[in-house]
Design a protein around this motif. Structure first.
Motif, mmCIF file in Angstrom:
data_model
loop_
_atom_site.group_PDB
_atom_site.id
_atom_site.type_symbol
_atom_site.label_atom_id
_atom_site.label_comp_id
_atom_site.label_asym_id
_atom_site.label_seq_id
_atom_site.Cartn_x
_atom_site.Cartn_y
_atom_site.Cartn_z
ATOM 1 N N ALA A 163 20.007 2.450 -4.677
ATOM 2 C CA ALA A 163 19.779 2.311 -6.117
ATOM 3 C C ALA A 163 18.284 2.249 -6.409
ATOM 4 O O ALA A 163 17.495 1.730 -5.612
ATOM 5 C CB ALA A 163 20.470 1.067 -6.663
ATOM 6 N N SER A 164 17.910 2.775 -7.558
ATOM 7 C CA SER A 164 16.541 2.661 -8.052
ATOM 8 C C SER A 164 16.567 2.735 -9.566
ATOM 9 O O SER A 164 17.503 3.282 -10.161
ATOM 10 C CB SER A 164 15.640 3.760 -7.480
ATOM 11 N N SER A 165 15.545 2.183 -10.198
ATOM 12 C CA SER A 165 15.410 2.227 -11.650
ATOM 13 C C SER A 165 14.198 3.050 -12.038
ATOM 14 O O SER A 165 13.179 3.049 -11.333
ATOM 15 C CB SER A 165 15.254 0.808 -12.224
ATOM 16 N N LEU A 166 14.314 3.758 -13.147
ATOM 17 C CA LEU A 166 13.150 4.374 -13.760
ATOM 18 C C LEU A 166 12.265 3.237 -14.265
ATOM 19 O O LEU A 166 12.751 2.279 -14.880
ATOM 20 C CB LEU A 166 13.594 5.283 -14.894
ATOM 21 N N VAL A 167 10.966 3.305 -13.992
ATOM 22 C CA VAL A 167 10.058 2.235 -14.374
ATOM 23 C C VAL A 167 8.932 2.777 -15.243
ATOM 24 O O VAL A 167 8.404 3.863 -14.991
ATOM 25 C CB VAL A 167 9.483 1.516 -13.122
ATOM 26 N N LEU A 168 8.599 2.029 -16.299
ATOM 27 C CA LEU A 168 7.409 2.252 -17.104
ATOM 28 C C LEU A 168 6.567 0.986 -17.060
ATOM 29 O O LEU A 168 7.099 -0.115 -17.233
ATOM 30 C CB LEU A 168 7.757 2.582 -18.557
ATOM 31 N N ILE A 180 -0.024 4.173 -19.604
ATOM 32 C CA ILE A 180 1.382 4.013 -19.252
ATOM 33 C C ILE A 180 1.636 4.775 -17.960
ATOM 34 O O ILE A 180 1.346 5.972 -17.867
ATOM 35 C CB ILE A 180 2.324 4.563 -20.343
ATOM 36 N N ILE A 181 2.167 4.081 -16.947
ATOM 37 C CA ILE A 181 2.541 4.702 -15.683
ATOM 38 C C ILE A 181 4.060 4.836 -15.641
ATOM 39 O O ILE A 181 4.785 3.886 -15.953
ATOM 40 C CB ILE A 181 2.064 3.864 -14.480
ATOM 41 N N ALA A 182 4.546 6.016 -15.282
ATOM 42 C CA ALA A 182 5.984 6.274 -15.170
ATOM 43 C C ALA A 182 6.320 6.566 -13.720
ATOM 44 O O ALA A 182 5.598 7.309 -13.046
ATOM 45 C CB ALA A 182 6.392 7.454 -16.051
ATOM 46 N N GLY A 183 7.417 5.996 -13.238
ATOM 47 C CA GLY A 183 7.780 6.214 -11.844
ATOM 48 C C GLY A 183 9.149 5.700 -11.499
ATOM 49 O O GLY A 183 10.068 5.723 -12.325
ATOM 50 N N GLU A 184 9.261 5.194 -10.275
ATOM 51 C CA GLU A 184 10.544 4.767 -9.725
ATOM 52 C C GLU A 184 10.367 3.445 -8.983
ATOM 53 O O GLU A 184 9.406 3.274 -8.237
ATOM 54 C CB GLU A 184 11.073 5.827 -8.754
ATOM 55 N N LYS A 185 11.298 2.526 -9.202
ATOM 56 C CA LYS A 185 11.320 1.260 -8.480
ATOM 57 C C LYS A 185 12.646 1.135 -7.740
ATOM 58 O O LYS A 185 13.711 1.171 -8.364
ATOM 59 C CB LYS A 185 11.155 0.073 -9.427
ATOM 60 N N ARG A 186 12.593 1.004 -6.425
ATOM 61 C CA ARG A 186 13.808 0.829 -5.643
ATOM 62 C C ARG A 186 14.406 -0.551 -5.903
ATOM 63 O O ARG A 186 13.699 -1.555 -5.904
ATOM 64 C CB ARG A 186 13.518 1.009 -4.153
ATOM 65 N N MET A 187 15.726 -0.577 -6.076
ATOM 66 C CA MET A 187 16.434 -1.814 -6.399
ATOM 67 C C MET A 187 17.347 -2.267 -5.262
ATOM 68 O O MET A 187 18.295 -3.016 -5.481
ATOM 69 C CB MET A 187 17.259 -1.595 -7.677
ATOM 70 N N GLY A 188 17.073 -1.801 -4.065
ATOM 71 C CA GLY A 188 17.939 -2.122 -2.941
ATOM 72 C C GLY A 188 18.557 -0.857 -2.383
ATOM 73 O O GLY A 188 18.241 0.259 -2.800
ATOM 74 N N LEU A 189 19.445 -1.002 -1.431
ATOM 75 C CA LEU A 189 20.063 0.145 -0.780
ATOM 76 C C LEU A 189 20.892 0.953 -1.769
ATOM 77 O O LEU A 189 21.798 0.439 -2.411
ATOM 78 C CB LEU A 189 20.940 -0.330 0.383
#
Length: 379
Positions: free
Chosen positions: A63-68, A52-61
């Motif tokens: 904003a970002s989502s926590l990602v698994l 399982i990789i945990a990190g961050e995904k940018r969702m545009g200017l």
């Protein structure tokens, strides 16, 4: 930029490395491009042999989502889950839980553009079991509403409860750290504040073999404000300090990235040091006994262009360090692994990456005796 996963050194390669003193090529090196600026901050192994990789995904200017992201043992993506949609959200650590699922630490952005600590408890499929966002008494600490907070790490204790470590910037340039105890379903039972004098470097927490808590961090030198040392605290399960140790570095700022408990119940702290003399950066590691007393310290890098990151003790008692190098490899920054023997002596090193910047944020030994790291690639 890509969310990056590097598969490193299967069990046979690990044995060969110990015998012949040479690093082996990776089994696989996968890149998961989710968007423009995504990053993997931590990784843990799942019960089925995957990861399982945990990190961050940018969702545009703005904003970002926590990602698994779940991958199998060959690096193939199985599922991906996003958490949080408005403002910034990110994971900083992930650890497996007893029985089922994972515990994730990070932060989220509020409507008034402040960052608050955040913990997610998820099952094996990444579905949320509970969420905790009330770890730190911000109303007391930052009455002006100017402070920000991040949950740096969270671990599960032997009694299935959780201990979370949060960092707070109070809006005046001061840093404060809080240890919170959470019940099995996320309710906070107590929060304790640490004294001033700690630096802003990343802190890590672990549950020790003798049912206590260890925290590594940074201590600013009281006499020289531009000098910082490694710090190790041991606390009981009530959050009361059992002992404190400081590991000095001369004329530099030492920043820890990880702490692990060794097979003999001691500790191994790894990170980097930036020298005030302008000679660059190096890996810096400290090995202690179970009381935190120093057994040995080492620096690695030579020409001062290697920035140390997380490290682990391997199953054979040796050590593996991860980080980045500016003076070797194919690009501007490359992922840099350094293998040490049981006494901390250099065995081998290896770089991974392309023409641009690549680095690792987390590394672990896999159940088959190999190693795996995650981070970011701009190549």
């Amino acid at each position: 930029m890509k969310l990056t996963f590097h598969g490193l050194l299967l069990a046979v390669c690990c044995i060969l490395s110990a015998l012949c003193g040479k690093a082996q090529p990776p089994l696989f090196e996968n890149y998961y491009e989710l968007g423009a600026t995504d990053e993997g901050y931590d990784i843990c192994q799942s019960s089925d042999g995957g990861f399982i990789i945990a990190g961050e995904k940018r969702m545009g200017l703005g904003a970002s989502s926590l990602v698994l992201m779940k991958i199998d043992s060959a690096g193939n993506q199985e599922w991906l889950k996003l958490y949080g949609s408005s403002g910034y959200h990110s994971a900083l650590s992930i650890n497996s839980c007893q029985g089922v699922g994972y515990i994730v630490s990070g932060y989220y952005e509020t409507n008034d553009a402040r960052y608050f600590p955040w913990i997610l408890r998820v099952d094996d499929n990444g579905d949320t079991l509970w969420s905790a966002d009330n770890l730190t008494p911000f109303q007391i600490l930052t009455p002006s509403g100017a402070g920000n907070g991040w949950c740096l790490d969270v671990v599960q204790a032997v009694d299935s409860t959780f201990y979370a470590l949060s960092r707070v910037a109070d809006g005046t340039g001061e840093w404060t750290f809080f240890l919170s105890h959470l019940e099995q379903f996320g309710d906070t039972t107590w929060t304790k504040r640490f004294d001033w004098g700690y630096g802003p470097a990343l802190y890590r927490i672990l549950s020790t073999s003798d049912s206590a808590i260890a925290i590594c961090g940074q201590r600013i030198d009281s006499m020289f404000p531009y000098v910082a040392h490694f710090l190790l605290l041991k606390l009981d399960l009530n959050g009361d300090t059992m002992w404190t140790r400081v590991y000095p570095i001369a004329n530099g700022v030492a920043s820890p990235s990880s702490v692990v408990q060794t097979a003999d119940s001691g500790f191994f702290i790894s990170g980097g040091v930036i020298y005030n003399s302008g000679t660059g950066v190096d890996y810096f590691v400290v090995r202690t006994d179970k009381y935190g007393d120093t057994l040995w310290t080492k620096t690695y890098g030579g020409v001062g262009c290697n920035d140390g990151g997380p490290g682990i003790q391997c199953s054979d008692g040796s050590y593996l360090l991860s980080g980045l190098t500016l003076c070797q490899g194919a690009g501007m920054q490359d992922l840099y692994l350094v293998k040490l023997d049981t006494a901390g002596n250099f065995v081998w090193d290896r770089t991974y990456g392309g023409a641009s910047d690549d680095r690792a944020n987390s590394i672990l030994q896999t159940s088959d005796g190999g190693f795996i790291a995650c981070g970011i690639s701009c190549s």
